[in-house]
Scaffold this motif. Structure first.
Motif, PDB file in Angstrom:
ATOM      1  N   SER A  99       0.852  -1.186   0.000  1.00 14.48           N
ATOM      2  CA  SER A  99       0.000   0.000   0.000  1.00 14.48           C
ATOM      3  C   SER A  99       0.892   1.242   0.000  1.00 14.48           C
ATOM      4  N   VAL A 100       0.686   2.101  -0.993  1.00 17.08           N
ATOM      5  CA  VAL A 100       1.516   3.289  -1.157  1.00 17.08           C
ATOM      6  C   VAL A 100       0.610   4.510  -1.269  1.00 17.08           C
ATOM      7  N   ILE A 101       0.914   5.539  -0.488  1.00 13.98           N
ATOM      8  CA  ILE A 101       0.216   6.825  -0.584  1.00 13.98           C
ATOM      9  C   ILE A 101       1.078   7.757  -1.429  1.00 13.98           C
ATOM     10  N   VAL A 102       0.528   8.224  -2.561  1.00 14.81           N
ATOM     11  CA  VAL A 102       1.252   9.102  -3.468  1.00 14.81           C
ATOM     12  C   VAL A 102       1.008  10.541  -3.038  1.00 14.81           C
ATOM     13  N   SER A 103       2.096  11.302  -2.899  1.00 12.62           N
ATOM     14  CA  SER A 103       2.015  12.692  -2.459  1.00 12.62           C
ATOM     15  C   SER A 103       2.429  13.626  -3.589  1.00 12.62           C
ATOM     16  N   ALA A 104       2.060  14.880  -3.458  1.00 14.55           N
ATOM     17  CA  ALA A 104       2.389  15.883  -4.468  1.00 14.55           C
ATOM     18  C   ALA A 104       3.852  16.277  -4.345  1.00 14.55           C
ATOM     19  N   PRO A 105       4.615  16.231  -5.436  1.00 11.47           N
ATOM     20  CA  PRO A 105       6.031  16.634  -5.351  1.00 11.47           C
ATOM     21  C   PRO A 105       6.203  18.137  -5.187  1.00 11.47           C
ATOM     22  N   LEU A 106       5.258  18.911  -5.724  1.00 11.02           N
ATOM     23  CA  LEU A 106       5.336  20.365  -5.661  1.00 11.02           C
ATOM     24  C   LEU A 106       3.954  20.921  -5.353  1.00 11.02           C
ATOM     25  N   ALA A 107       3.902  22.173  -4.997  1.00 13.44           N
ATOM     26  CA  ALA A 107       2.623  22.840  -4.811  1.00 13.44           C
ATOM     27  C   ALA A 107       2.050  23.213  -6.172  1.00 13.44           C
ATOM     28  N   GLY A 108       0.739  23.116  -6.304  1.00 11.95           N
ATOM     29  CA  GLY A 108       0.122  23.449  -7.571  1.00 11.95           C
ATOM     30  C   GLY A 108      -1.327  23.039  -7.633  1.00 11.95           C
ATOM     31  N   VAL A 251      -7.087   1.516  -6.865  1.00 18.42           N
ATOM     32  CA  VAL A 251      -7.118   2.756  -6.103  1.00 18.42           C
ATOM     33  C   VAL A 251      -7.910   2.504  -4.823  1.00 18.42           C
ATOM     34  N   ARG A 252      -7.237   2.608  -3.698  1.00 18.74           N
ATOM     35  CA  ARG A 252      -7.884   2.343  -2.421  1.00 18.74           C
ATOM     36  C   ARG A 252      -8.623   3.571  -1.893  1.00 18.74           C
ATOM     37  N   SER A 253      -8.073   4.755  -2.109  1.00 18.40           N
ATOM     38  CA  SER A 253      -8.721   5.988  -1.659  1.00 18.40           C
ATOM     39  C   SER A 253      -8.163   7.154  -2.451  1.00 18.40           C
ATOM     40  N   THR A 254      -8.988   8.176  -2.635  1.00 25.17           N
ATOM     41  CA  THR A 254      -8.561   9.435  -3.235  1.00 25.17           C
ATOM     42  C   THR A 254      -8.814  10.544  -2.222  1.00 25.17           C
ATOM     43  N   LEU A 268      -2.263  12.540  -2.178  1.00 21.59           N
ATOM     44  CA  LEU A 268      -3.193  12.600  -3.310  1.00 21.59           C
ATOM     45  C   LEU A 268      -4.118  11.394  -3.360  1.00 21.59           C
ATOM     46  N   PHE A 269      -3.549  10.210  -3.422  1.00 22.50           N
ATOM     47  CA  PHE A 269      -4.348   8.982  -3.489  1.00 22.50           C
ATOM     48  C   PHE A 269      -3.504   7.829  -2.960  1.00 22.50           C
ATOM     49  N   GLU A 270      -4.170   6.708  -2.706  1.00 18.60           N
ATOM     50  CA  GLU A 270      -3.501   5.506  -2.185  1.00 18.60           C
ATOM     51  C   GLU A 270      -3.735   4.357  -3.150  1.00 18.60           C
ATOM     52  N   ILE A 271      -2.660   3.663  -3.496  1.00 22.16           N
ATOM     53  CA  ILE A 271      -2.720   2.499  -4.378  1.00 22.16           C
ATOM     54  C   ILE A 271      -2.450   1.246  -3.555  1.00 22.16           C
ATOM     55  N   MET A 272      -3.301   0.235  -3.733  1.00 19.28           N
ATOM     56  CA  MET A 272      -3.173  -1.018  -2.987  1.00 19.28           C
ATOM     57  C   MET A 272      -2.946  -2.163  -3.974  1.00 19.28           C
TER      58      MET A 272
END
Length: 431
Positions: A99-108, A251-254, A268-272
């Motif tokens: 399970s990986v939570i993807v985060s934003a690399p930059l603001a935008g 996609v586990r959650s957005t 941003l979202f979580e991939i399972m």
């Protein structure tokens, strides 16, 4: 005189008996007690036309032609030394890296990838599939930036520049390492041809060269990705940065919506990835020494009944965990889940092998059939071409044989192939 005397005595006796009877009836009327009623005959509230006991089930008799057409096979119920197992309650959990939570690399600002919809919960994704795009700055309509937006621009430029410098340094380092290992590999080959070097030295040098080549290729790809980020200072925006799925799964959650402005590092979202699942089994510490934890475990439903759909789980080395309040430790097993049969949080029964074996009655697992209520049966041949259904209770199944806790006597001849057809014949849904 003697005759008259005898008559007088007889009449006196009759009178005395009559007086006693009258006195007895008067006593009953005074006491109010009635004489006991006569017992009525017993009335049956239910009845059966013919009592049926499980030991007197139907006897199926086949003709020689029917037995030949069914191609029945037999095996003898015998006592064998069987591996033992013990059932425990288990929980299906995700591996630590699944399970990986993807985060934003930059603001935008976020937007869906071109030609795609915004990722939805439960959507299947591939490794590297683009899911979102991030516009690091404002849209081109606004060329005048506020002070806070200018700070974000500076932070973004600094982050991109730092990433480009790091990528260039890693690429240069990987290039030097690749050239050095290539020279060492060529030298080892020359020494071997001249009879001075060894084959092992060539293999070691080749392995180092291949590893360095892979690192150089990865560094090139990273630098190309970072160099693709170009700044557009005049419009006040950056090029859109694609955000891809880091692993295959669902996609586990957005946690965001399209058009939302986010800060750097915001989730941003979580991939399972549920292609491989872990089975967590809690075992009482007093029973841990009795279990063979290095052998696979059999997974069944919570009813504990063995079937052909049971799954074999392999033991794995996982972080040690325990539950102090229940004096239990956790054992972990791994099972493939390509068909998505198991789900995180699902409860199953795990049958763990016990050290040592036990002498018990066994039959081939193919001889056991199940009725619609989960009852387990075998068909025993009592005479040539005559069969009767016998109830059994399967304790566990190992190596294609079922250990019976109860069943027919040792030496009974049971049907291993064609038992389902015999049941169809008995209950009338087969010819």
């Amino acid at each position: 005189m003697s005759i008259l005397k005898n008559l007088f005595i007889a009449a006196s006796s009759i009178v005395i008996v009559a007086l006693l009877y009258v006195l007895w009836n008067d006593t009953e009327q005074i006491s109010g007690e009635a004489p006991p009623p006569k017992s009525a005959p017993a009335v049956a509230h239910s009845k059966t036309t013919r009592p049926v006991h499980e030991s007197d089930l139907n006897i199926i008799e086949l003709s020689p032609e029917a037995a030949k057409r069914l191609a029945l096979e037999y095996a003898t119920l015998e006592v064998r030394s069987m591996p033992r197992s013990r059932p425990y309650g288990a929980e299906v959990v995700l591996p630590t890296d699944a399970s990986v939570i993807v985060s934003a690399p930059l603001a935008g600002t976020l937007r869906p990838s071109p030609g795609r919809e915004f990722p939805q919960v439960g959507q299947s994704v591939r490794d590297g599939e683009p899911l979102l795009e991030l516009l690091p700055l404002l849209t081109p309509e606004r060329s005048v930036l506020t002070p806070s937006e200018r700070i974000r621009v500076a932070e973004s430029k600094l982050a991109v520049a730092q990433a480009q410098i790091d990528a260039a340094g890693q690429l240069q380092q990987a290039k030097v390492q690749t050239e050095a290992t290539q020279i060492a590999f060529a030298r080892a080959q020359r020494l071997f041809k001249s009879g001075v070097g060894t084959k092992q030295a060539i293999d070691d040098a080749q392995a180092q060269f291949e590893s360095a080549s892979e690192a150089f290729t990865a560094a090139q790809a990273r630098k190309a990705l970072v160099d693709g980020i170009s700044l557009d200072e005049e419009a006040g925006t950056l090029q859109a940065i694609p955000i891809d799925s880091p692993l295959p799964g669902i996609v586990r959650s957005t946690l965001v919506q399209a058009g939302q402005m986010i800060a750097a590092g915001a989730p941003l979202f979580e991939i399972m990835n549920d292609r491989v699942m872990w089975i967590k089994v809690s075992v009482y510490v007093g029973e841990l020494d009795e279990l063979s934890t290095s052998q696979p475990a059999r997974l069944t439903l919570l009813d504990g009944i063995h079937s052909e759909q049971d799954t074999i789980a392999k033991p794995i080395a996982a972080p040690p965990t325990a539950t102090p309040l229940s004096a239990a430790v956790d054992l972990y097993y791994e099972v493939a889940n390509d068909n998505h049969h198991f789900r995180p949080g699902q409860r199953v029964a795990a049958h763990l092998p016990i050290i040592g074996e036990a002498e018990t009655k066994t039959v081939p697992w193919s001889a056991v059939i199940h009725d619609i209520y989960g009852g387990q049966w075998v068909y025993e041949q009592i005479e040539p071409l005559k069969f009767v259904r016998r109830r059994v209770e399967v304790g566990w199944v190992e190596e294609g044989r079922a250990a019976l806790l109860r069943g027919p006597a040792v030496g009974a001849l049971v049907v291993t192939a064609g038992a389902a057809e015999l049941m169809g014949t008995e209950f009338g849904f087969a010819k």
